[in-house]
Design an enzyme around this catalytic site. Structure first.
Site, mmCIF file in Angstrom:
data_model
loop_
_atom_site.group_PDB
_atom_site.id
_atom_site.type_symbol
_atom_site.label_atom_id
_atom_site.label_comp_id
_atom_site.label_asym_id
_atom_site.label_seq_id
_atom_site.Cartn_x
_atom_site.Cartn_y
_atom_site.Cartn_z
ATOM 1 N N SER A 47 0.834 -1.212 0.000
ATOM 2 C CA SER A 47 0.000 0.000 0.000
ATOM 3 C C SER A 47 0.867 1.259 0.000
ATOM 4 O O SER A 47 0.367 2.356 -0.230
ATOM 5 C CB SER A 47 -0.955 -0.003 1.198
ATOM 6 O OG SER A 47 -0.242 0.068 2.414
ATOM 7 N N HIS A 48 2.177 1.135 0.278
ATOM 8 C CA HIS A 48 3.049 2.308 0.279
ATOM 9 C C HIS A 48 4.287 2.122 -0.594
ATOM 10 O O HIS A 48 5.325 2.716 -0.357
ATOM 11 C CB HIS A 48 3.403 2.705 1.729
ATOM 12 C CG HIS A 48 2.214 3.293 2.419
ATOM 13 N ND1 HIS A 48 1.195 2.517 2.921
ATOM 14 C CD2 HIS A 48 1.838 4.576 2.632
ATOM 15 C CE1 HIS A 48 0.259 3.288 3.433
ATOM 16 N NE2 HIS A 48 0.615 4.541 3.269
ATOM 17 N N GLU A 188 -4.604 0.227 1.936
ATOM 18 C CA GLU A 188 -4.918 -1.208 1.893
ATOM 19 C C GLU A 188 -6.359 -1.404 1.401
ATOM 20 O O GLU A 188 -6.622 -2.282 0.567
ATOM 21 C CB GLU A 188 -4.736 -1.777 3.310
ATOM 22 C CG GLU A 188 -4.744 -3.279 3.416
ATOM 23 C CD GLU A 188 -3.592 -3.949 2.672
ATOM 24 O OE1 GLU A 188 -2.503 -3.346 2.572
ATOM 25 O OE2 GLU A 188 -3.812 -5.066 2.163
ATOM 26 N N ARG A 311 8.537 -8.083 7.220
ATOM 27 C CA ARG A 311 9.134 -7.080 6.348
ATOM 28 C C ARG A 311 10.621 -7.388 6.090
ATOM 29 O O ARG A 311 11.089 -7.308 4.961
ATOM 30 C CB ARG A 311 8.983 -5.713 7.038
ATOM 31 C CG ARG A 311 8.727 -4.563 6.137
ATOM 32 C CD ARG A 311 8.157 -3.394 6.884
ATOM 33 N NE ARG A 311 8.795 -3.030 8.129
ATOM 34 C CZ ARG A 311 10.003 -2.511 8.265
ATOM 35 N NH1 ARG A 311 10.739 -2.288 7.201
ATOM 36 N NH2 ARG A 311 10.487 -2.212 9.457
HETATM 37 P P1 NDP Z 1 -0.408 -3.411 9.305
HETATM 38 O O1 NDP Z 1 -1.640 -3.672 10.082
HETATM 39 O O2 NDP Z 1 -0.217 -4.146 8.043
HETATM 40 O O3 NDP Z 1 0.930 -3.706 10.159
HETATM 41 C C1 NDP Z 1 1.246 -2.959 11.221
HETATM 42 C C2 NDP Z 1 2.459 -3.394 11.997
HETATM 43 O O4 NDP Z 1 2.130 -4.583 12.699
HETATM 44 C C3 NDP Z 1 3.703 -3.710 11.185
HETATM 45 O O5 NDP Z 1 4.819 -3.265 11.925
HETATM 46 C C4 NDP Z 1 3.632 -5.219 11.071
HETATM 47 O O6 NDP Z 1 4.895 -5.843 10.862
HETATM 48 C C5 NDP Z 1 3.084 -5.604 12.406
HETATM 49 N N1 NDP Z 1 2.395 -6.887 12.405
HETATM 50 C C6 NDP Z 1 1.441 -7.314 11.558
HETATM 51 N N2 NDP Z 1 1.035 -8.549 11.896
HETATM 52 C C7 NDP Z 1 1.758 -8.910 12.989
HETATM 53 C C8 NDP Z 1 1.818 -10.086 13.800
HETATM 54 N N3 NDP Z 1 1.046 -11.129 13.552
HETATM 55 N N4 NDP Z 1 2.690 -10.110 14.831
HETATM 56 C C9 NDP Z 1 3.496 -9.053 15.077
HETATM 57 N N5 NDP Z 1 3.480 -7.922 14.342
HETATM 58 C C10 NDP Z 1 2.628 -7.844 13.320
HETATM 59 O O7 NDP Z 1 -0.281 -1.824 9.034
HETATM 60 P P2 NDP Z 1 -1.356 -0.701 8.669
HETATM 61 O O8 NDP Z 1 -2.278 -1.138 7.583
HETATM 62 O O9 NDP Z 1 -1.985 -0.211 9.909
HETATM 63 O O10 NDP Z 1 -0.346 0.411 8.091
HETATM 64 C C11 NDP Z 1 0.443 0.134 6.939
HETATM 65 C C12 NDP Z 1 1.367 1.276 6.626
HETATM 66 O O11 NDP Z 1 0.633 2.399 6.222
HETATM 67 C C13 NDP Z 1 2.263 1.742 7.776
HETATM 68 O O12 NDP Z 1 3.601 1.620 7.336
HETATM 69 C C14 NDP Z 1 1.908 3.204 7.983
HETATM 70 O O13 NDP Z 1 2.984 4.080 8.277
HETATM 71 C C15 NDP Z 1 1.312 3.557 6.637
HETATM 72 N N6 NDP Z 1 0.376 4.663 6.788
HETATM 73 C C16 NDP Z 1 0.798 5.926 6.462
HETATM 74 C C17 NDP Z 1 -0.058 6.990 6.634
HETATM 75 C C18 NDP Z 1 0.390 8.397 6.382
HETATM 76 O O14 NDP Z 1 -0.392 9.306 6.603
HETATM 77 N N7 NDP Z 1 1.566 8.675 5.936
HETATM 78 C C19 NDP Z 1 -1.425 6.808 7.123
HETATM 79 C C20 NDP Z 1 -1.731 5.445 7.477
HETATM 80 C C21 NDP Z 1 -0.854 4.419 7.302
HETATM 81 P P3 NDP Z 1 5.226 -6.473 9.384
HETATM 82 O O15 NDP Z 1 5.388 -5.278 8.484
HETATM 83 O O16 NDP Z 1 6.469 -7.266 9.567
HETATM 84 O O17 NDP Z 1 4.048 -7.320 9.001
HETATM 85 O O1 PYC Z 2 -2.866 4.517 3.639
HETATM 86 O O2 PYC Z 2 -4.054 5.571 5.149
HETATM 87 C C1 PYC Z 2 -3.178 5.535 4.283
HETATM 88 C C2 PYC Z 2 -2.420 6.781 3.986
HETATM 89 C C3 PYC Z 2 -2.789 8.046 4.232
HETATM 90 C C4 PYC Z 2 -1.778 8.855 3.800
HETATM 91 C C5 PYC Z 2 -0.817 8.060 3.319
HETATM 92 N N1 PYC Z 2 -1.218 6.780 3.451
#
Ligand code: NDP
Ligand code: PYC
Length: 338
Positions: A47-48, A188, A311
């Protein structure tokens, strides 16, 4: 015909650079963004990764993002450095500001990097991970656009508001987590929409506040939900406050209002904190580090995994073999060059 295509990491980098500079971005900004897009794809954070080029270029076409912005650094105090991104994308501001942040944290034990006036679309783990690789613990947070309803409500107030944390570990990858305070990142849900799949229950609601598993309904008419009910809601509020009013920048509601219905990249601030463990220890930093390792071992010894383990495994694979991206995504990205 295979529905994915293989690319080397250098091809992903070149593709990102071509698209970004084609849309007017300066070489310095394009390089900084290409680095995080390659990192996202390399670590299978789809997603990123390359997918983000679609939103990034939409924002460039809108004309709101400054393509040649030169981040302006202000030394606010012994522990605070402020970087005004001057309405450019956030990545270059972070790259410049994090050098000052690391120096300050080493001098004072704890320091803050405030980024103001940036267009922000990237994952936060590359940022905290880079600080942990320098021996610092780090915490980063940012709002986005108001897309997420508070627990018990039905109208969007919060952004997807990610929070990332990293802890340095001797001789290995740092401990890193990075997640949205919504049930899942918006990107996502957008990937589910693109592939016509229903989203899992608990991620969103429709315009009447009823649960919905239709990605387009949630994205266009309804609202996303926080993770962990009232707990995610409170954490998301904290992020709005610390990376909004505290640093004199916009909340997710204000960022969304500024964007109107353009569908552009959120524009606001970011707060990054860095801690130098040697300042906090009671005198035996190595023993404290060893106790942290015991904590990680107590987690992994019972078969649970550490965040970022998936990751780091993906990274090792991609470094050896390159990546595969959906053919449809590659075609959509190539279309951006026409
Ligand atoms: P996820 O729910 O996919 O994962 C979140 C974290 O949880 C990761 O560090 C992941 O590690 C870990 N994780 C997942 N499953 C497990 C498990 N079973 N046991 C232990 N750890 C686990 O992330 P989100 O969908 O919430 O977010 C995805 C990305 O989107 C993030 O990188 C975030 O920064 C980005 N984002 C950016 C935004 C912005 O405004 N710039 C806004 C919202 C999100 P692993 O990667 O190893 O699976
Ligand atoms: O995936 O929620 C998101 C997001 C917001 C801004 C950048 N990524």
């Amino acid at each position: 015909m295979a529905d994915t295509i293989a690319l080397s990491l250098s091809e992903v980098h070149q593709l990102a650079l071509r698209v970004l500079t084609h849309h007017g971005l300066s070489g310095t900004h394009a390089e900084a963004i290409a680095r995080v897009i390659v990192a996202g794809e390399r670590d299978e954070c789809h997603s990123h990764g390359v997918f983000r080029l679609l939103m990034c270029t939409r924002s460039l076409q809108d004309g709101k993002v400054s393509c040649h912005a030169e981040p302006k650094v202000t030394d606010r105090s012994a522990a605070i450095v402020v970087v005004d991104a001057q309405f450019g994308f956030s990545q270059l501001a972070f790259e410049i500001g994090s050098q000052h942040l690391a120096l300050k944290a080493r001098r004072t034990g704890i320091a803050a990097l405030v980024i103001n006036n940036c267009f922000h679309f990237s994952a936060l783990w590359p940022e905290v991970e880079s600080l942990a690789e320098q021996g610092l613990a780090a915490l980063a947070m940012t709002p986005s656009h108001a897309w997420v309803a508070p627990a018990g409500g039905s109208r969007p107030v919060f952004g997807t508001n990610p929070m990332a944390f990293a802890w340095p570990r001797p001789g290995g990858h740092p401990y890193v987590f990075d997640f949205a305070t919504s049930a899942v990142a918006r990107g996502e849900i957008d990937l589910y929409r693109r592939s016509g799949r229903a989203i899992p229950p608990g991620w969103g609601i429709d315009a009447t506040g009823a649960p919905s598993t239709d990605a387009a309904t949630v994205l266009q008419h309804g609202a996303m939900l926080t993770f962990g009910g009232h707990k995610g809601s409170a954490l998301s509020t904290m992020i709005e406050l610390l990376a909004g009013p505290l640093i004199g920048d916009l909340t997710s509601m204000e960022s969304k209002a500024l964007d109107g219905d353009a569908g552009g990249t959120p524009c606001h601030g970011e707060l990054i904190l860095a801690f130098d463990p040697t300042f906090f220890s009671q005198g035996d930093a190595r023993a404290d580090q060893a106790r942290a390792e015991q904590l990680f071992q107590a987690i992994t010894d019972q078969g649970a995994r550490l965040p970022s383990q998936r990751r780091f495994e993906a990274r090792a694979r991609s470094l050896a073999q390159g990546v595969r991206i959906p053919r449809a995504l590659r075609d959509d990205v190539l279309a951006l060059l026409r």
